[in-house]
Design a protein around this motif. Structure first.
Motif, PDB file in Angstrom:
ATOM      1  N   GLU A   1       0.915  -1.171   0.096  1.00 43.07           N
ATOM      2  CA  GLU A   1       0.073  -0.038  -0.051  1.00 43.07           C
ATOM      3  C   GLU A   1       0.894   1.132   0.047  1.00 43.07           C
ATOM      4  N   ASN A   2       1.696   1.343   0.879  1.00 43.11           N
ATOM      5  CA  ASN A   2       2.640   2.412   1.105  1.00 43.11           C
ATOM      6  C   ASN A   2       3.623   2.689  -0.364  1.00 43.11           C
ATOM      7  N   ILE A   3       4.182   1.430  -0.896  1.00 38.51           N
ATOM      8  CA  ILE A   3       4.790   1.841  -2.013  1.00 38.51           C
ATOM      9  C   ILE A   3       4.047   2.243  -3.237  1.00 38.51           C
ATOM     10  N   GLN A   4       2.941   1.827  -3.231  1.00 32.79           N
ATOM     11  CA  GLN A   4       2.128   2.434  -4.448  1.00 32.79           C
ATOM     12  C   GLN A   4       1.646   4.087  -4.185  1.00 32.79           C
ATOM     13  N   ARG A   5       1.276   4.020  -2.947  1.00 33.62           N
ATOM     14  CA  ARG A   5       0.897   5.529  -2.409  1.00 33.62           C
ATOM     15  C   ARG A   5       2.021   6.461  -2.674  1.00 33.62           C
ATOM     16  N   PHE A   6       3.110   6.216  -2.453  1.00 32.85           N
ATOM     17  CA  PHE A   6       4.438   7.122  -2.464  1.00 32.85           C
ATOM     18  C   PHE A   6       4.823   7.169  -3.583  1.00 32.85           C
ATOM     19  N   LEU A   7       4.910   6.189  -4.264  1.00 39.98           N
ATOM     20  CA  LEU A   7       5.354   6.261  -5.447  1.00 39.98           C
ATOM     21  C   LEU A   7       4.241   6.880  -6.526  1.00 39.98           C
ATOM     22  N   ASP A   8       2.887   6.807  -6.370  1.00 38.95           N
ATOM     23  CA  ASP A   8       2.036   7.476  -7.065  1.00 38.95           C
ATOM     24  C   ASP A   8       2.049   8.941  -6.861  1.00 38.95           C
ATOM     25  N   MET A   9       2.315   9.433  -5.569  1.00 40.59           N
ATOM     26  CA  MET A   9       2.387  10.725  -5.243  1.00 40.59           C
ATOM     27  C   MET A   9       3.594  11.555  -5.837  1.00 40.59           C
ATOM     28  N   LEU A  10       4.601  10.616  -6.044  1.00 45.39           N
ATOM     29  CA  LEU A  10       5.988  11.239  -6.635  1.00 45.39           C
ATOM     30  C   LEU A  10       6.015  11.014  -8.171  1.00 45.39           C
ATOM     31  N   GLY A  11       4.966  10.601  -8.697  1.00 46.37           N
ATOM     32  CA  GLY A  11       4.984  10.137 -10.094  1.00 46.37           C
ATOM     33  C   GLY A  11       5.878   9.226 -10.690  1.00 46.37           C
ATOM     34  N   LEU A  12       6.238   8.150  -9.707  1.00 45.95           N
ATOM     35  CA  LEU A  12       7.225   7.068 -10.121  1.00 45.95           C
ATOM     36  C   LEU A  12       6.549   5.727 -10.413  1.00 45.95           C
ATOM     37  N   TRP A  13       5.314   5.704 -10.236  1.00 51.93           N
ATOM     38  CA  TRP A  13       4.528   4.253 -10.043  1.00 51.93           C
ATOM     39  C   TRP A  13       4.649   3.647 -11.486  1.00 51.93           C
ATOM     40  N   ASP A  14       4.751   4.142 -12.428  1.00 55.42           N
ATOM     41  CA  ASP A  14       5.070   3.654 -13.630  1.00 55.42           C
ATOM     42  C   ASP A  14       6.444   3.023 -13.966  1.00 55.42           C
ATOM     43  N   LYS A  15       7.453   3.758 -13.151  1.00 53.46           N
ATOM     44  CA  LYS A  15       8.841   3.083 -13.323  1.00 53.46           C
ATOM     45  C   LYS A  15       9.105   2.050 -12.000  1.00 53.46           C
ATOM     46  N   ARG A  16       8.094   1.776 -11.517  1.00 51.65           N
ATOM     47  CA  ARG A  16       8.282   0.795 -10.388  1.00 51.65           C
ATOM     48  C   ARG A  16       9.291  -0.409 -10.559  1.00 51.65           C
TER      49      ARG A  16
END
Lengths: 305, 247
Positions: free
Chosen positions: A113-128
């Protein structure tokens, strides 16, 4: 949330931090300003229990630094964004965060949950699933911030989080810090970017081995030369207007041509009766400006002391 | 100290190693060379009929000597892994955020040690298995029995080899704290092989014998060295030391 009392660190004969006493409230963004070599990073390292203090005391979240038992407790409640991002470059963004989540005993669900939340907020989810080593400086910085937040710490220490970033990346990081501020996170921000400190911080401290000043950015601006109000009139300043103003408790009142100048503590409160007095004395106000020293003036004056 | 925390670090390092060619080379090359080269040499000697070297009377001594190279290999392989594991973190400056977590210094050090020891043990035991099968295949016709397994090789693999690996890893930790690149760490790390090469030469000149008793004595001496290295490495691997004194 953070208290230091005469905190001192010496490396041999060199004193890096001397008698530092400061207080950071819960939910406050605290800017720690100072030139390179001022002892900012050393202070953060002491507060994060990475290096020992030479003398003095400090607590973080009520736990004492320097105590072996409390050190582990402090490290549980803090997140650190060091000046060098220090990512594992051969791991993906996701794996970098997942590793730290495991260290902090986050459950699998929490980590996801936190990884998705923070990567989303910082615009990095697509680059996970991309290796961190291939990221740009800005992306790495954002990932380092997400890493510091993965266990939802009470206090976040950030050491020059926008140094060496391009303006766009700096703005993203700053906006994110503002977002954290809204969430009432306590943030200890090391920076020498005065504009950033002014925009983000509730309180700042100016440091150059020892503490030079602390307060809100506005208080520090005023501390050096205060602020002045300059009133421009349509006509030359006449005796009637001057006599009316002398009745008010204004400091350093002076006039020249069609301008009147005086010192002011709180322009919002003090300027209104001044305008009223001028109008009643038959004057016509064309402009009113508040001028004063900037945080930069204060900073330069204090660090050169 | 929590083993589970050390394991998290080791598991992360294994993930990283999968993507680092130099670590793969360290793990593969030496074990492959040992396991293939020595049986091949004996096969070559047998084909040429050089019975001076491969005669039944001298063959057991020769095989004991060859076996000792498994120990030398076991000490060599972790140098590359441990050096990368620690110097790599220094280069990436990823130790500081790790040190800011609620892990103890000992847990981090143990995690790093596990990540170097396990791949080495797996690689060297696999190499030893191939080595023993290969040697047995080549020497059966000369000796009339399978030379391996025997108590000698069991002592060597189960006692001496793990001690040599641990000693090498601890030495790597100390070396890694003083250098800034993996190549230098490897170059200096090679010094740990000298005592083992010395033991090999002493056995070749019959000053010491590599039988079970001899191997146990050597293991005891190396264990003492490993304990000394452990104390030095734990002093070296301290948060403040890493952040302020490591090059």
């Amino acid at each position: 949330m953070i208290d230091t009392d005469n905190l001192t660190k010496k490396f041999g004969d060199l004193t890096a931090v001397e008698n530092l006493t400061l207080h950071v409230d819960d939910g406050e963004v605290f800017g720690f300003l100072g030139p390179n070599g001022a002892g900012k990073t050393t202070t953060v390292r002491m507060l994060c229990c990475l290096i020992s203090k030479t003398s003095g005391n400090a607590t973080v979240g009520g736990y004492q630094i320097g105590s072996k038992e409390d050190s582990l407790k402090i490290r549980k409640i803090i997140g650190l964004v060091p000046d060098n991002v220090g990512l594992s470059e051969n791991l993906t963004a996701y794996d970098n965060l997942d590793f730290y989540g495991k260290i902090y005993d986050c459950t699998t669900a929490q980590r996801k949950e936190n990884i998705q939340r923070f990567l989303d907020m910082l615009g990095l989810w697509d680059k996970r699933n991309v290796l961190a080593g291939t990221f740009s400086k800005g992306m790495k910085q954002k990932l380092a911030i997400a890493r510091a937040l993965i266990h939802e710490p009470q206090v976040i220490f950030m050491d020059e989080p926008t140094a060496n970033l391009d303006p766009e990346a700096s703005k993203t990081v700053r906006d994110f810090i503002l977002q954290l501020k809204k969430e009432k996170k306590t943030i200890f921000l090391n920076t020498h970017n005065l504009d950033e400190a002014q925009r983000i911080c509730d309180k700042v401290a100016i440091m150059n081995t020892s503490l030079r000043a602390t307060g809100t950015p506005q208080e520090l601006e005023r501390s050096v030369s205060g602020r002045k109000t300059v009133v421009g009139l349509e006509q030359q300043v006449n005796d009637l207007v001057l006599r009316a103003l002398k009745k008010l408790p204004l400091k350093n009142l002076s006039s020249e041509g069609n301008t009147i100048t005086f010192d002011v503590e709180d322009p919002d409160k003090e300027n209104s009766p001044v305008v009223e007095a001028i109008v009643q004395a038959g004057g016509h106000v064309r402009s009113i400006n508040v001028v004063g020293s900037t945080l930069e003036d204060t900073y330069l004056k204090l660090v050169r002391k | 100290m929590r083993l589970s925390k050390a394991w998290i670090i080791a598991a992360r390092d294994f993930k990283i190693f999968r993507r680092v060619k130099n670590v793969w080379y360290s793990i593969i090359i030496f074990p492959v060379v040992i396991s293939v080269l020595f049986p091949a040499i004996l096969e070559y000697l047998a084909i040429r009929g050089s019975h001076g070297l491969a005669a039944p009377s001298v063959l057991p001594n020769l095989l004991t000597s060859f076996s000792f190279f498994l120990v030398i290999g076991a000490a060599y392989v972790p140098l590359g892994i441990a050096s990368y594991s620690i110097v790599g973190e220094k280069v990436e400056k990823s130790l500081e955020p790790l040190l800011a977590t609620p892990l103890t210094d000992a847990e981090i050090l143990l995690g790093k040690a596990i990540s170097a020891i396990i791949p080495t043990l797996v690689a060297m035991y696999a190499a030893a298995a191939v080595f023993m099968v290969g040697i047995d295949e080549v020497t059966f016709s000369t000796l009339g029995y399978y030379y391996f397994p025997n108590w000698n090789i069991a002592t060597l693999l189960l006692v001496l080899m793990p001690v040599a690996i641990v000693m090498s890893v601890l030495f790597s930790v100390i070396v890694s704290s003083r250098v800034n690149d993996v190549r230098s760490a490897n170059s200096f790390g090679i010094f740990i092989l000298f005592p083992l090469l010395g033991i090999y030469l002493l056995s070749e000149t019959s000053i010491i014998t590599l039988d079970v008793n001899g191997l146990l004595i050597i293991s005891g001496v190396l264990l003492a060295v490993a304990v000394a290295l452990f104390f030095v490495s734990t002093k070296t691997f301290r948060r403040e030391e890493i952040l302020t004194k490591w090059k």
